[in-house]
Design a protein around this motif. Structure first.
Motif, PDB file in Angstrom:
ATOM      1  N   SER A 183      -5.092 -41.503 -21.295  1.00 37.48           N
ATOM      2  CA  SER A 183      -5.793 -40.735 -22.304  1.00 37.48           C
ATOM      3  C   SER A 183      -6.568 -41.617 -23.278  1.00 37.48           C
ATOM      4  O   SER A 183      -7.161 -41.121 -24.223  1.00 37.48           O
ATOM      5  CB  SER A 183      -4.796 -39.860 -23.088  1.00 37.48           C
ATOM      6  OG  SER A 183      -3.862 -40.667 -23.759  1.00 37.48           O
ATOM      7  N   ASP A 184      -6.548 -42.927 -23.080  1.00 38.57           N
ATOM      8  CA  ASP A 184      -7.373 -43.789 -23.923  1.00 38.57           C
ATOM      9  C   ASP A 184      -8.834 -43.466 -23.700  1.00 38.57           C
ATOM     10  O   ASP A 184      -9.244 -43.032 -22.644  1.00 38.57           O
ATOM     11  CB  ASP A 184      -7.154 -45.272 -23.574  1.00 38.57           C
ATOM     12  CG  ASP A 184      -5.816 -45.766 -24.067  1.00 38.57           C
ATOM     13  OD1 ASP A 184      -5.167 -45.022 -24.819  1.00 38.57           O
ATOM     14  OD2 ASP A 184      -5.432 -46.886 -23.694  1.00 38.57           O
ATOM     15  N   ALA A 200     -14.108 -46.964 -25.795  1.00 44.50           N
ATOM     16  CA  ALA A 200     -14.913 -46.517 -26.928  1.00 44.50           C
ATOM     17  C   ALA A 200     -14.120 -46.718 -28.216  1.00 44.50           C
ATOM     18  O   ALA A 200     -12.934 -46.412 -28.280  1.00 44.50           O
ATOM     19  CB  ALA A 200     -15.281 -45.045 -26.765  1.00 44.50           C
ATOM     20  N   PRO A 201     -14.733 -47.223 -29.266  1.00 43.32           N
ATOM     21  CA  PRO A 201     -14.005 -47.482 -30.501  1.00 43.32           C
ATOM     22  C   PRO A 201     -13.512 -46.190 -31.135  1.00 43.32           C
ATOM     23  O   PRO A 201     -14.170 -45.159 -31.076  1.00 43.32           O
ATOM     24  CB  PRO A 201     -15.047 -48.186 -31.381  1.00 43.32           C
ATOM     25  CG  PRO A 201     -16.359 -47.723 -30.852  1.00 43.32           C
ATOM     26  CD  PRO A 201     -16.159 -47.566 -29.384  1.00 43.32           C
ATOM     27  N   ARG A 202     -12.344 -46.255 -31.728  1.00 42.40           N
ATOM     28  CA  ARG A 202     -11.804 -45.091 -32.416  1.00 42.40           C
ATOM     29  C   ARG A 202     -12.217 -45.135 -33.878  1.00 42.40           C
ATOM     30  O   ARG A 202     -12.179 -46.172 -34.516  1.00 42.40           O
ATOM     31  CB  ARG A 202     -10.273 -45.087 -32.304  1.00 42.40           C
ATOM     32  CG  ARG A 202      -9.791 -44.984 -30.880  1.00 42.40           C
ATOM     33  CD  ARG A 202      -8.283 -45.063 -30.839  1.00 42.40           C
ATOM     34  NE  ARG A 202      -7.806 -44.970 -29.471  1.00 42.40           N
ATOM     35  CZ  ARG A 202      -6.519 -45.036 -29.143  1.00 42.40           C
ATOM     36  NH1 ARG A 202      -5.617 -45.192 -30.067  1.00 42.40           N
ATOM     37  NH2 ARG A 202      -6.160 -44.942 -27.879  1.00 42.40           N
ATOM     38  N   TRP A 246     -14.193 -38.934 -29.348  1.00 46.27           N
ATOM     39  CA  TRP A 246     -13.189 -39.615 -28.538  1.00 46.27           C
ATOM     40  C   TRP A 246     -13.679 -40.011 -27.147  1.00 46.27           C
ATOM     41  O   TRP A 246     -13.074 -40.857 -26.502  1.00 46.27           O
ATOM     42  CB  TRP A 246     -11.950 -38.735 -28.401  1.00 46.27           C
ATOM     43  CG  TRP A 246     -11.178 -38.598 -29.688  1.00 46.27           C
ATOM     44  CD1 TRP A 246     -11.343 -39.329 -30.833  1.00 46.27           C
ATOM     45  CD2 TRP A 246     -10.121 -37.669 -29.962  1.00 46.27           C
ATOM     46  NE1 TRP A 246     -10.458 -38.916 -31.794  1.00 46.27           N
ATOM     47  CE2 TRP A 246      -9.691 -37.899 -31.291  1.00 46.27           C
ATOM     48  CE3 TRP A 246      -9.502 -36.672 -29.216  1.00 46.27           C
ATOM     49  CZ2 TRP A 246      -8.669 -37.157 -31.884  1.00 46.27           C
ATOM     50  CZ3 TRP A 246      -8.486 -35.939 -29.807  1.00 46.27           C
ATOM     51  CH2 TRP A 246      -8.074 -36.180 -31.124  1.00 46.27           C
ATOM     52  N   TRP A 247     -14.748 -39.400 -26.663  1.00 45.79           N
ATOM     53  CA  TRP A 247     -15.296 -39.762 -25.350  1.00 45.79           C
ATOM     54  C   TRP A 247     -16.796 -39.999 -25.473  1.00 45.79           C
ATOM     55  O   TRP A 247     -17.508 -39.193 -26.075  1.00 45.79           O
ATOM     56  CB  TRP A 247     -15.025 -38.662 -24.322  1.00 45.79           C
ATOM     57  CG  TRP A 247     -13.610 -38.659 -23.841  1.00 45.79           C
ATOM     58  CD1 TRP A 247     -13.075 -39.421 -22.834  1.00 45.79           C
ATOM     59  CD2 TRP A 247     -12.519 -37.878 -24.362  1.00 45.79           C
ATOM     60  NE1 TRP A 247     -11.727 -39.154 -22.691  1.00 45.79           N
ATOM     61  CE2 TRP A 247     -11.358 -38.218 -23.618  1.00 45.79           C
ATOM     62  CE3 TRP A 247     -12.408 -36.922 -25.378  1.00 45.79           C
ATOM     63  CZ2 TRP A 247     -10.124 -37.637 -23.861  1.00 45.79           C
ATOM     64  CZ3 TRP A 247     -11.173 -36.351 -25.631  1.00 45.79           C
ATOM     65  CH2 TRP A 247     -10.053 -36.705 -24.871  1.00 45.79           C
ATOM     66  N   PRO A 248     -17.293 -41.094 -24.910  1.00 49.62           N
ATOM     67  CA  PRO A 248     -18.712 -41.432 -25.064  1.00 49.62           C
ATOM     68  C   PRO A 248     -19.654 -40.545 -24.263  1.00 49.62           C
ATOM     69  O   PRO A 248     -20.856 -40.539 -24.508  1.00 49.62           O
ATOM     70  CB  PRO A 248     -18.781 -42.884 -24.568  1.00 49.62           C
ATOM     71  CG  PRO A 248     -17.638 -42.997 -23.601  1.00 49.62           C
ATOM     72  CD  PRO A 248     -16.552 -42.142 -24.165  1.00 49.62           C
TER      73      PRO A 248
END
Length: 202
Positions: A6-7, A12-14, A62-64
């Protein structure tokens, strides 16, 4: 696994507060459910947001990309559906049979269709095969290769080819048959394939 499925895809930076596991799972499970029920084309960010009751802003944070989300959703589901066989499940050959049978059975259902769609539509479009390998396949492949190698070392597996080649012969054959529809992939076929490739003792 060093990195949870789930990363954020491609690291992508959080930003802001850490992710909520509950919210992350809701997004991933909604995306997979939509892919299975309606296909990839209909699984838009809008649709996932409605289905999961999570804002589009959160998903985009959270997702690019949409493709990254769909790949993550598949990997999340696959890790749950096809767990690695524990050492308590028997000899290396017996564990290999069990896992190959589970994969063969999964290919015959919605899992197989979603996997093929993700590979053909998302990975080919984004060129993210390395992501797929690093995030899902590498860990599982390494674990199963080591299991086969352990069987070679203790003499319960007689095949002498490198364990990596034996693994690829089993799972490559299953996927090849599925993709091209050469013949039905049954549990009996998966078990016999493992025995043919690994040559278990006794």
């Amino acid at each position: 696994m060093a990195k949870h499925t789930s990363d954020a895809a491609e690291g992508a930076p959080r930003r802001g507060r850490p992710r909520s596991i509950e919210t992350t799972n809701a997004i991933l499970e909604s995306a997979y459910a939509l892919m299975a029920a309606t296909g990839l084309a209909a699984t838009t960010i809008d649709a996932v947001a409605r289905h999961s009751n999570v804002s589009k802003m959160t998903i985009y944070k959270w997702w690019p990309s949409r493709e990254a989300l769909l790949i993550d959703a598949f990997l999340h589901h696959a890790a749950q559906m096809l767990p690695l066989p524990p050492a308590s499940a028997g000899t290396p050959a017996a564990r290999a049979r069990r896992h190959a049978v589970a994969y063969a059975e999964a290919l015959q259902g919605e899992f197989g269709k979603v996997q093929l769609a993700v590979i053909s539509e998302c990975i080919s479009k984004t060129g993210s095969a390395e992501l797929f390998y690093a995030r899902y396949l590498q860990f599982r492949r390494d674990a199963l290769v080591e299991m086969i190698a352990a069987g070679q070392r203790d003499g319960s597996i007689l095949a002498q080819a490198p364990a990596e080649d034996l693994y690829d012969a089993i799972y490559g054959s299953l996927f090849y048959r599925y993709v091209f529809g050469i013949a039905p992939i049954t549990p009996a076929y998966a078990r016999s394939l493992v025995d043919l490739v690994l040559r278990p003792k006794g």
